[in-house]
Design a protein around this motif. Structure first.
Motif, short mmCIF file in Angstrom:
data_model
loop_
_atom_site.label_atom_id
_atom_site.label_comp_id
_atom_site.label_asym_id
_atom_site.label_seq_id
_atom_site.Cartn_x
_atom_site.Cartn_y
_atom_site.Cartn_z
N ASN A 225 0.83 -1.21 0.00
CA ASN A 225 0.00 0.00 0.00
C ASN A 225 0.87 1.26 0.00
OD1 ASN A 225 0.99 -0.13 2.53
ND2 ASN A 225 -0.95 0.19 3.59
N THR A 226 2.06 1.13 -0.62
CA THR A 226 2.99 2.25 -0.67
C THR A 226 3.28 2.59 -2.13
OG1 THR A 226 4.00 1.41 1.34
CG2 THR A 226 5.28 3.04 0.13
N VAL A 227 3.35 3.86 -2.45
CA VAL A 227 3.78 4.27 -3.80
C VAL A 227 5.01 5.14 -3.68
CG1 VAL A 227 1.52 4.14 -4.94
CG2 VAL A 227 2.22 6.27 -3.87
N LEU A 228 5.83 5.09 -4.75
CA LEU A 228 6.98 6.00 -4.84
C LEU A 228 6.57 7.13 -5.76
CD1 LEU A 228 10.22 3.93 -5.50
CD2 LEU A 228 9.47 5.02 -3.39
N ILE A 229 6.85 8.35 -5.34
CA ILE A 229 6.61 9.49 -6.22
C ILE A 229 7.95 10.17 -6.40
CG2 ILE A 229 5.32 11.62 -6.56
CD1 ILE A 229 3.05 10.42 -5.02
N VAL A 230 8.40 10.24 -7.65
CA VAL A 230 9.73 10.79 -7.91
C VAL A 230 9.56 12.13 -8.64
CG1 VAL A 230 12.04 10.28 -8.79
CG2 VAL A 230 10.50 8.39 -8.22
N VAL A 231 10.01 13.18 -7.97
CA VAL A 231 9.85 14.54 -8.53
C VAL A 231 11.23 15.04 -8.97
CG1 VAL A 231 9.03 16.88 -8.06
CG2 VAL A 231 7.99 14.94 -6.87
N ASP A 232 11.43 15.17 -10.25
CA ASP A 232 12.72 15.63 -10.80
C ASP A 232 13.89 14.85 -10.20
OD1 ASP A 232 11.32 17.51 -12.27
OD2 ASP A 232 11.67 19.14 -10.84
N GLY A 233 13.73 13.56 -10.05
CA GLY A 233 14.82 12.71 -9.55
C GLY A 233 14.83 12.55 -8.04
N ASN A 234 13.99 13.28 -7.34
CA ASN A 234 13.96 13.20 -5.88
C ASN A 234 12.84 12.24 -5.45
OD1 ASN A 234 14.51 13.79 -3.21
ND2 ASN A 234 13.15 15.57 -3.21
N GLN A 235 13.24 11.14 -4.80
CA GLN A 235 12.29 10.05 -4.51
C GLN A 235 11.58 10.22 -3.16
OE1 GLN A 235 13.49 6.01 -5.71
NE2 GLN A 235 13.35 5.55 -3.55
N LEU A 236 10.24 10.12 -3.18
CA LEU A 236 9.45 10.24 -1.95
C LEU A 236 8.56 9.01 -1.84
CD1 LEU A 236 8.38 13.83 -2.97
CD2 LEU A 236 9.95 13.37 -1.09
N LYS A 237 8.35 8.53 -0.62
CA LYS A 237 7.57 7.31 -0.40
C LYS A 237 6.30 7.66 0.37
CE LYS A 237 10.23 3.25 0.32
NZ LYS A 237 10.96 2.40 1.24
N TYR A 238 5.14 7.23 -0.10
CA TYR A 238 3.89 7.54 0.61
C TYR A 238 3.09 6.26 0.84
CZ TYR A 238 4.87 12.37 -0.61
OH TYR A 238 5.47 13.58 -0.73
N ASP A 239 2.54 6.13 2.04
CA ASP A 239 1.67 5.00 2.36
C ASP A 239 0.21 5.42 2.20
OD1 ASP A 239 3.79 3.40 3.06
OD2 ASP A 239 3.78 4.08 5.16
N ASN A 240 -0.63 4.46 1.85
CA ASN A 240 -2.09 4.66 1.81
C ASN A 240 -2.55 5.86 0.99
OD1 ASN A 240 -2.54 2.44 3.57
ND2 ASN A 240 -1.81 3.75 5.24
N VAL A 241 -1.90 6.06 -0.17
CA VAL A 241 -2.35 7.15 -1.05
C VAL A 241 -3.68 6.72 -1.68
CG1 VAL A 241 -1.85 8.36 -3.22
CG2 VAL A 241 -0.03 8.00 -1.54
#
Ligand code: NAP
Length: 272
Positions: A225-241
């Motif tokens: 239930n986690t997605v990776l969102i990569v903004v201009d090469g900067n990786q962020l991890k979010y749960d329960n999006v």
């Protein structure tokens, strides 16, 4: 040319750690001082211009670090791809001369914005090149995609790239997306390794989304239930999006241009 920027004489110079960038920064600082400019020792939000020395990566990091300030940016390319850059170290004298005479234009770089909502809160992300949505740990991700509430597909694969026109020559291009002329106010939705089998059906090609339309993405969770969102090469991890809404931002980044090289010859020189 009247750009409304003359009068204020403070300039920010930002450089990466590369030796050539540091040397170029010193030469540029001396030249600008000869023309009466003040080089701020720390980033000054009241400066009339920010000069970024390095490559595209350094340019992107500077824009994010200083949170998309209003003053225009210009890049000096010190040995990288330098797609955002207008100046080389060899022509900094010419640049300072032209700049001091107001011989330049300012171009808007369109930005992409994502509102990422979990069950409890929403946050806003802004990208210059792109926002990428991926699964974690190389897992297949399943994403329901709608454009303005019109359901398009349930995507299954490595992920989706949503790129700006300026970002179309970056990750988007490597993933098989098209090059978009930077003045076209569009986003491009490009699949990363879309699965097309009897089990899953995903669009194999990019779609161009006009300004004013929103891309709505609802993850469909299977094991994770986690997605990776990569903004201009900067990786962020979010749960329960639960939902990600992506559109062109109302904000733009302003960049100096000198028409020294037009867009298509830049494409040719950098990629062919
Ligand atoms: P990075 O090492 O900073 O950049 C990777 C390469 O992309 C560099 O050669 C960079 O140019 C070039 N680049 C960046 N923006 C560009 C643009 N608008 N047009 C053409 N080339 C561009 O990598 P990072 O820190 O992971 O992420 C920064 C950007 O790299 C991302 O926004 C993404 O677009 C791109 N990227 C590409 C791939 C791929 O092509 N497979 C994978 C991940 C990320 P410089 O050499 O001048 O820095």
């Amino acid at each position: 040319m009247e750009n409304g920027l003359q009068g204020k004489k403070i300039i920010n110079i930002i450089h990466n750690d590369n030796i050539r960038s540091k040397e170029t920064s010193e030469l540029l600082e001396n030249k600008l001082k000869q023309y009466g400019y003040i080089i701020s020792s720390e980033f000054d939000y009241n400066a009339e211009l920010s000069i970024c020395i390095g490559g595209d990566g350094a340019f992107l990091r500077a824009v994010h670090k200083y949170n998309f300030p209003y003053m225009p940016f210009v890049g000096v390319n010190t040995g990288h791809l330098g797609f955002f850059h207008e100046i080389t170290p060899e022509n900094i004298n010419k640049f300072v001369e032209n700049y001091s005479k107001g011989k330049y234009n300012i171009e808007d770089i369109y930005l992409v914005e994502a509102i990422v909502c979990t069950r409890t809160s929403c946050i806003e992300l802004i990208g210059v090149n792109e926002i990428v949505i991926k699964g974690i740990e190389s897992k297949v991700i399943h994403l329901n995609v709608s454009i303005d509430d019109d359901h398009l597909e349930c995507f299954s694969g490595d992920g989706l790239i949503i790129s700006t026109p300026s970002g179309s020559t970056a990750y988007n291009l490597s993933a098989g997306g098209s090059i978009v002329y930077p003045t076209l106010k569009t986003l491009q939705l490009t699949p990363l390794c879309p699965i097309n089998s009897k089990a899953y059906r995903s669009l194999q090609n990019s779609a161009i989304i006009p300004d004013g339309m929103a891309i709505k993405i609802n993850p469909e969770y299977r094991d994770e239930n986690t997605v990776l969102i990569v903004v201009d090469g900067n990786q962020l991890k979010y749960d329960n999006v639960v939902e990600i809404i992506i559109k062109l931002s109302d904000m733009t980044l302003r960049k100096l241009t000198f028409h020294s090289q037009n867009f298509w010859s830049k494409v040719r020189d950098r990629f062919i």
